[in-house]
Design a protein around this motif. Structure first.
Motif, PDB file in Angstrom:
ATOM      1  N   ARG A  57      31.133  25.042  16.961  1.00 34.98           N
ATOM      2  CA  ARG A  57      31.649  26.405  16.910  1.00 34.98           C
ATOM      3  C   ARG A  57      30.549  27.430  16.727  1.00 34.98           C
ATOM      4  NH1 ARG A  57      37.071  25.768  13.069  1.00 34.98           N
ATOM      5  NH2 ARG A  57      38.266  24.463  14.541  1.00 34.98           N
ATOM      6  N   GLY A  58      29.549  27.103  15.887  1.00 31.75           N
ATOM      7  CA  GLY A  58      28.461  28.045  15.673  1.00 31.75           C
ATOM      8  C   GLY A  58      27.696  28.344  16.947  1.00 31.75           C
ATOM      9  N   MET A  59      27.562  27.325  17.788  1.00 32.77           N
ATOM     10  CA  MET A  59      26.876  27.499  19.053  1.00 32.77           C
ATOM     11  C   MET A  59      27.613  28.489  19.954  1.00 32.77           C
ATOM     12  SD  MET A  59      25.874  24.431  21.682  1.00 32.77           S
ATOM     13  CE  MET A  59      25.251  23.448  20.315  1.00 32.77           C
ATOM     14  N   PHE A  60      28.921  28.318  20.059  1.00 35.36           N
ATOM     15  CA  PHE A  60      29.693  29.168  20.963  1.00 35.36           C
ATOM     16  C   PHE A  60      29.925  30.559  20.375  1.00 35.36           C
ATOM     17  CE2 PHE A  60      30.905  24.876  22.369  1.00 35.36           C
ATOM     18  CZ  PHE A  60      30.561  24.987  23.710  1.00 35.36           C
ATOM     19  N   ALA A  61      29.846  30.691  19.043  1.00 37.73           N
ATOM     20  CA  ALA A  61      29.985  32.013  18.434  1.00 37.73           C
ATOM     21  C   ALA A  61      28.880  32.958  18.897  1.00 37.73           C
ATOM     22  CB  ALA A  61      29.967  31.887  16.913  1.00 37.73           C
ATOM     23  N   LEU A  62      27.726  32.407  19.210  1.00 36.36           N
ATOM     24  CA  LEU A  62      26.622  33.238  19.691  1.00 36.36           C
ATOM     25  C   LEU A  62      26.936  33.900  21.023  1.00 36.36           C
ATOM     26  CD1 LEU A  62      23.581  30.927  18.830  1.00 36.36           C
ATOM     27  CD2 LEU A  62      24.359  32.948  17.586  1.00 36.36           C
ATOM     28  N   LEU A  63      27.838  33.322  21.779  1.00 34.42           N
ATOM     29  CA  LEU A  63      28.179  33.874  23.081  1.00 34.42           C
ATOM     30  C   LEU A  63      28.968  35.171  22.975  1.00 34.42           C
ATOM     31  CD1 LEU A  63      29.102  30.605  25.007  1.00 34.42           C
ATOM     32  CD2 LEU A  63      26.969  31.901  25.091  1.00 34.42           C
ATOM     33  N   ARG A  64      29.360  35.546  21.761  1.00 33.18           N
ATOM     34  CA  ARG A  64      30.038  36.824  21.572  1.00 33.18           C
ATOM     35  C   ARG A  64      29.047  37.969  21.345  1.00 33.18           C
ATOM     36  NH1 ARG A  64      33.828  33.472  18.614  1.00 33.18           N
ATOM     37  NH2 ARG A  64      32.850  34.023  16.620  1.00 33.18           N
ATOM     38  N   ARG A  65      27.745  37.640  21.347  1.00 33.57           N
ATOM     39  CA  ARG A  65      26.718  38.665  21.164  1.00 33.57           C
ATOM     40  C   ARG A  65      26.121  39.029  22.526  1.00 33.57           C
ATOM     41  NH1 ARG A  65      23.149  36.516  16.015  1.00 33.57           N
ATOM     42  NH2 ARG A  65      24.890  35.844  14.674  1.00 33.57           N
ATOM     43  N   PRO A  66      26.333  40.250  23.014  1.00 34.16           N
ATOM     44  CA  PRO A  66      25.836  40.627  24.341  1.00 34.16           C
ATOM     45  C   PRO A  66      24.338  40.427  24.553  1.00 34.16           C
ATOM     46  CG  PRO A  66      27.435  42.225  23.566  1.00 34.16           C
ATOM     47  CD  PRO A  66      27.171  41.303  22.410  1.00 34.16           C
ATOM     48  N   PRO A  67      23.468  40.784  23.587  1.00 29.09           N
ATOM     49  CA  PRO A  67      22.029  40.556  23.826  1.00 29.09           C
ATOM     50  C   PRO A  67      21.689  39.085  24.029  1.00 29.09           C
ATOM     51  CG  PRO A  67      22.352  42.063  21.988  1.00 29.09           C
ATOM     52  CD  PRO A  67      23.692  41.483  22.302  1.00 29.09           C
ATOM     53  N   VAL A  68      22.374  38.205  23.279  1.00 34.35           N
ATOM     54  CA  VAL A  68      22.127  36.775  23.420  1.00 34.35           C
ATOM     55  C   VAL A  68      22.590  36.291  24.787  1.00 34.35           C
ATOM     56  CG1 VAL A  68      22.713  34.482  22.535  1.00 34.35           C
ATOM     57  CG2 VAL A  68      22.264  36.366  20.944  1.00 34.35           C
ATOM     58  N   VAL A  69      23.772  36.741  25.200  1.00 32.52           N
ATOM     59  CA  VAL A  69      24.317  36.313  26.495  1.00 32.52           C
ATOM     60  C   VAL A  69      23.420  36.766  27.635  1.00 32.52           C
ATOM     61  CG1 VAL A  69      26.247  36.580  28.101  1.00 32.52           C
ATOM     62  CG2 VAL A  69      26.696  36.252  25.670  1.00 32.52           C
ATOM     63  N   PHE A  70      22.977  38.033  27.585  1.00 35.31           N
ATOM     64  CA  PHE A  70      22.130  38.538  28.665  1.00 35.31           C
ATOM     65  C   PHE A  70      20.793  37.798  28.700  1.00 35.31           C
ATOM     66  CE2 PHE A  70      19.382  41.961  30.565  1.00 35.31           C
ATOM     67  CZ  PHE A  70      19.975  41.916  31.833  1.00 35.31           C
ATOM     68  N   GLY A  71      20.254  37.512  27.520  1.00 34.38           N
ATOM     69  CA  GLY A  71      19.003  36.762  27.474  1.00 34.38           C
ATOM     70  C   GLY A  71      19.156  35.362  28.039  1.00 34.38           C
ATOM     71  N   LEU A  72      20.239  34.684  27.676  1.00 34.80           N
ATOM     72  CA  LEU A  72      20.465  33.326  28.171  1.00 34.80           C
ATOM     73  C   LEU A  72      20.694  33.311  29.683  1.00 34.80           C
ATOM     74  CD1 LEU A  72      22.707  31.839  25.341  1.00 34.80           C
ATOM     75  CD2 LEU A  72      20.293  31.362  25.790  1.00 34.80           C
ATOM     76  N   LEU A  73      21.367  34.328  30.203  1.00 32.48           N
ATOM     77  CA  LEU A  73      21.543  34.414  31.654  1.00 32.48           C
ATOM     78  C   LEU A  73      20.198  34.595  32.350  1.00 32.48           C
ATOM     79  CD1 LEU A  73      24.742  36.650  31.938  1.00 32.48           C
ATOM     80  CD2 LEU A  73      24.536  34.198  32.443  1.00 32.48           C
ATOM     81  N   THR A  74      19.314  35.353  31.729  1.00 29.63           N
ATOM     82  CA  THR A  74      17.971  35.532  32.295  1.00 29.63           C
ATOM     83  C   THR A  74      17.194  34.225  32.264  1.00 29.63           C
ATOM     84  OG1 THR A  74      17.985  37.824  31.497  1.00 29.63           O
ATOM     85  CG2 THR A  74      15.863  36.903  32.162  1.00 29.63           C
ATOM     86  N   VAL A  75      17.311  33.498  31.159  1.00 32.56           N
ATOM     87  CA  VAL A  75      16.678  32.178  31.067  1.00 32.56           C
ATOM     88  C   VAL A  75      17.207  31.263  32.164  1.00 32.56           C
ATOM     89  CG1 VAL A  75      16.458  30.109  29.649  1.00 32.56           C
ATOM     90  CG2 VAL A  75      16.224  32.347  28.602  1.00 32.56           C
ATOM     91  N   ALA A  76      18.523  31.291  32.359  1.00 33.49           N
ATOM     92  CA  ALA A  76      19.126  30.457  33.403  1.00 33.49           C
ATOM     93  C   ALA A  76      18.562  30.801  34.777  1.00 33.49           C
ATOM     94  CB  ALA A  76      20.641  30.623  33.391  1.00 33.49           C
ATOM     95  N   MET A  77      18.449  32.088  35.074  1.00 38.79           N
ATOM     96  CA  MET A  77      17.905  32.495  36.369  1.00 38.79           C
ATOM     97  C   MET A  77      16.466  32.023  36.532  1.00 38.79           C
ATOM     98  SD  MET A  77      18.960  33.998  39.074  1.00 38.79           S
ATOM     99  CE  MET A  77      20.402  34.850  38.429  1.00 38.79           C
ATOM    100  N   LEU A  78      15.693  32.103  35.452  1.00 41.45           N
ATOM    101  CA  LEU A  78      14.313  31.633  35.496  1.00 41.45           C
ATOM    102  C   LEU A  78      14.242  30.157  35.856  1.00 41.45           C
ATOM    103  CD1 LEU A  78      11.224  31.795  34.798  1.00 41.45           C
ATOM    104  CD2 LEU A  78      11.888  31.270  32.437  1.00 41.45           C
ATOM    105  N   PHE A  79      15.032  29.323  35.179  1.00 41.17           N
ATOM    106  CA  PHE A  79      14.960  27.885  35.410  1.00 41.17           C
ATOM    107  C   PHE A  79      15.585  27.477  36.741  1.00 41.17           C
ATOM    108  CE2 PHE A  79      13.752  27.686  31.000  1.00 41.17           C
ATOM    109  CZ  PHE A  79      12.949  26.550  30.943  1.00 41.17           C
ATOM    110  N   VAL A  80      16.612  28.188  37.187  1.00 42.37           N
ATOM    111  CA  VAL A  80      17.160  27.900  38.519  1.00 42.37           C
ATOM    112  C   VAL A  80      16.092  28.143  39.576  1.00 42.37           C
ATOM    113  CG1 VAL A  80      18.809  28.649  40.271  1.00 42.37           C
ATOM    114  CG2 VAL A  80      19.569  28.330  37.916  1.00 42.37           C
TER     115      VAL A  80
END
Length: 410
Positions: A211-234
């Motif tokens: 639950r703690g892991m998915f709670a972070l997905l409610r934070r917009p800065p974290v979500v946008f950063g993770l999406l950027t990380v995903a784009m980098l690795f793709v």
């Protein structure tokens, strides 16, 4: 793949009471991390012979990385909840044993389906090991020695990054790709035995939850950063997975030169991880943007200068330096963005990175088979350029000074 253990070191080190150090177990885990990373990316240097033997296209053979990444994602998100209070020593030994089984299955696989089944088992081992490695390491040594223990385990990762691709190519040219994969098996057996002899019991007092892991997905800065990380690795693995076919079909390198090219890539990456920490304190967000931009320019340049061995060698050195440094910068960003929940953030980052690797290898294979290596590399350049622009936006949204990077520079 880069590991999350350094990013959580400072946050969680204080949670452990002083206790006798089990350095033998720490070094055994470092050997396990070496085998994991070497096994995960060995297909990169053996893609062409795998495709030839199993009657596949290079794109389909590249899905060997996709399938391991997919199962790593599933495992990293679910393993803690599934295992409950199971002794983590037993879990780690089982996961390491999967490396032995996976290596044997892949080496003797008669069909593509069996080959992919072996790679799926590897993905389970990858996701499970990295999701637990930090917490286990912190229970093996006194609190003051935790940073050193984490650096030791990271060393296995870094060493595999340098050696796996060139050694895989060289050994494969001597005894075939099956022999190269089987060479991993005795090393994995050694890791199992070493861990069995040195790991103490590691009971879990409370049932773990995601639950703690998915709670972070409610934070917009974290979500946008993770999406950027995903784009980098793709973007990164859309190119990296199909580097060997590019070097063979466009650059026309010999087997010996192929090993040299991959060694250049690995050594420059190792240098990058050593040097990147020196610039993160004063320029984190600039680094987050510059590195994918540099990778995008390198990918585009390879499509133009790909027939020149000298030019390709130089470009691969640049790619290795930037590509290996970029994850270190993003772990620094994570430690700064979620300092009180770095462990949950690290687990989420593992899942995002593995999913991105899976998508990169899959999408890259489709483009490679449909349009050829140059088009595939240009697609990679486009994705990396998007990652660079997104990193610029993140930097503009957060002008606070970057957190110290000592904990992640190792």
């Amino acid at each position: 793949m880069a590991s999350p253990i350094a990013a959580v070191a400072d946050t969680d080190a204080a949670r452990i009471d002083d206790r006798p150090a089990c350095w033998g177990a720490v070094y055994a885990m470092a050997l396990c991390s070496f085998v994991l990373i070497a096994s995960e990316f060995m297909p990169v240097s053996l893609l062409s012979p795998i495709a030839h033997t199993l009657n596949l296209t290079e794109g389909k053979a590249g899905q060997a990385i996709s399938i391991s990444g997919l199962f790593a994602v599933i495992t990293s998100l679910s393993l803690s909840s599934v295992l409950g209070k199971t002794d983590r020593r037993i879990v780690l030994l089982v996961l390491t044993s999967l490396l032995v089984v996976s290596g044997a299955i892949v080496a003797f696989a008669p069909t593509y389906l069996v080959f992919m089944a072996g790679r799926a088992l590897l993905g389970i081992a990858i996701g499970g090991f990295w999701s637990m490695s930090a917490a286990i390491a912190m229970r093996l040594v006194p609190s003051h020695a935790v940073p050193k223990a984490l650096a030791v385990i990271s060393g296995g990762n870094a060493l595999a990054t340098v050696l796996a691709a060139p050694l895989g190519s060289f050994v494969g040219s001597l005894i075939g790709w099956r022999g190269a994969f089987f060479c991993v098996v005795p090393v994995a057996v050694a890791a199992v035995i070493w861990q069995a002899l040195t790991l103490p019991p590691l009971p879990v007092a409370e049932r773990q939850s995601a639950r703690g892991m998915f709670a972070l997905l409610r934070r917009p800065p974290v979500v946008f950063g993770l999406l950027t990380v995903a784009m980098l690795f793709v973007g990164q693995f859309a190119l990296f997975t199909y580097l060997r076919p590019f070097l063979e079909q466009v650059t026309h390198v010999s087997p010996a030169m192929l090993s040299i090219m991959l060694l250049i890539l690995g050594v420059s990456g190792f240098i990058g991880t050593v040097l990147i920490g020196r610039v993160l304190n004063g320029g984190l967000f600039l680094t987050l943007a510059v590195l994918p931009a540099l990778m995008a320019a390198t990918a585009a340049a390879l499509t133009v200068l790909g027939t020149s061995v000298v030019a390709v060698g130089i470009l691969l050195a640049v790619w290795g330096f930037a590509g290996t440094s970029a994850p270190v910068a993003w772990w620094t960003w994570l430690a700064r963005t979620v300092p009180d929940e770095a462990e949950a953030g690290g687990g989420l980052m593992v899942a995002i990175v593995q999913l991105a690797i899976t998508l990169g290898a899959t999408m890259g294979g489709i483009v490679f088979d449909a349009a050829g290596p140059r088009a595939e590399f240009l697609a990679s350049a486009g994705l990396l350029a998007i990652a660079a622009l997104a990193a610029v936006a993140i930097g503009r949204a957060d002008r606070r000074p970057a957190a110290p990077a000592q904990a992640v520079a190792a």
